[in-house]
Design a protein around this motif. Structure first.
Motif, PDB file in Angstrom:
ATOM      1  N   THR A   3     -37.431   9.975 -54.143  1.00 37.46           N
ATOM      2  CA  THR A   3     -38.161  11.090 -54.764  1.00 37.46           C
ATOM      3  C   THR A   3     -38.387  12.254 -53.492  1.00 37.46           C
ATOM      4  N   ARG A   5     -39.518  14.688 -51.462  1.00 35.84           N
ATOM      5  CA  ARG A   5     -40.901  15.135 -50.883  1.00 35.84           C
ATOM      6  C   ARG A   5     -40.632  16.494 -49.954  1.00 35.84           C
ATOM      7  N   ASP A  80     -45.793  15.159 -48.015  1.00 38.78           N
ATOM      8  CA  ASP A  80     -45.827  14.436 -49.267  1.00 38.78           C
ATOM      9  C   ASP A  80     -46.100  14.919 -50.447  1.00 38.78           C
ATOM     10  N   VAL A  82     -44.623  16.692 -54.127  1.00 39.80           N
ATOM     11  CA  VAL A  82     -43.391  16.643 -55.116  1.00 39.80           C
ATOM     12  C   VAL A  82     -43.468  17.888 -55.834  1.00 39.80           C
ATOM     13  N   ILE A 128     -47.208   9.503 -52.888  1.00 39.93           N
ATOM     14  CA  ILE A 128     -47.349  10.897 -52.923  1.00 39.93           C
ATOM     15  C   ILE A 128     -48.758  11.528 -52.775  1.00 39.93           C
TER      16      ILE A 128
END
Length: 179
Positions: A3, A5, A80, A82, A128
């Motif tokens: 994912t 970041r 962190d 998204v 996250i």
């Protein structure tokens, strides 16, 4: 796929009911009642990238009859994060823009888990701290952006600090009540 970041550094805003301005960093209201991007029991700090979006978020469709609000600005320096505005990121998370706009309140009252809550569960599991995402408040467009945090502090890697250089915000609930 890992994912992606990113960081976020800037000024963000919240419009509060004036009575709760003393508790502007807690996320307790979201924890108690839940929200689009947090289930009850999970604290969240919902902020907007601009004052207009903060106002629209706080009014939640009642802009024809505005209610008193206290606008608070915060300095946010977060890691962190998204970006859920990125279609590729959404796809990598098995999510779509339609999922983000789900009728979460209705679903919760029907004992269904909103897709946004399931997404947040996955993001929290990945470590996250928060998301950049468009506002779904009535009247908002994709240009109205929010920073929603689940992990924040006044010191460390996800720093959020109230901007109140002149000490104008109340310090306790009692100060609102005249005590």
């Amino acid at each position: 796929m890992k994912t992606p970041r990113r960081g976020f550094a800037g000024i963000v805003y919240r419009a509060h009911h004036p009575m709760w301005a003393y508790d502007a960093l807690s996320g307790n209201g979201a924890k108690k009642y839940g929200g689009r991007f947090n289930r009850p029991g999970c604290a969240a700090l919902y902020t907007a990238i601009d004052p207009t979006t903060a106002w629209m978020e706080a009014q939640q469709g009642f802009s024809f009859k505005p209610q008193p609000m206290t606008l608070v600005a915060y300095e946010a320096i977060c890691k962190d994060i998204v970006d859920l505005n990125d279609g590729d990121v959404l796809k990598s998370l098995g999510c779509s823009a339609l999922d983000l706009g789900c009728p979460w309140e209705y679903m919760a009252t029907q004992n269904q888990e909103p897709s946004t809550w399931l997404l947040v569960d996955r993001l929290l599991h990945l470590g996250i701290a928060g998301i950049l995402v468009r506002s779904f408040a009535p009247g908002c467009t994709a240009n109205n952006q929010n920073l929603v945090l689940w992990k924040w502090t006044e010191a460390e890697s996800n720093t959020v600090r109230i901007i109140d250089d002149f000490g104008r915000l109340p310090k306790t609930r009692g100060s609102w009540l005249g005590e």
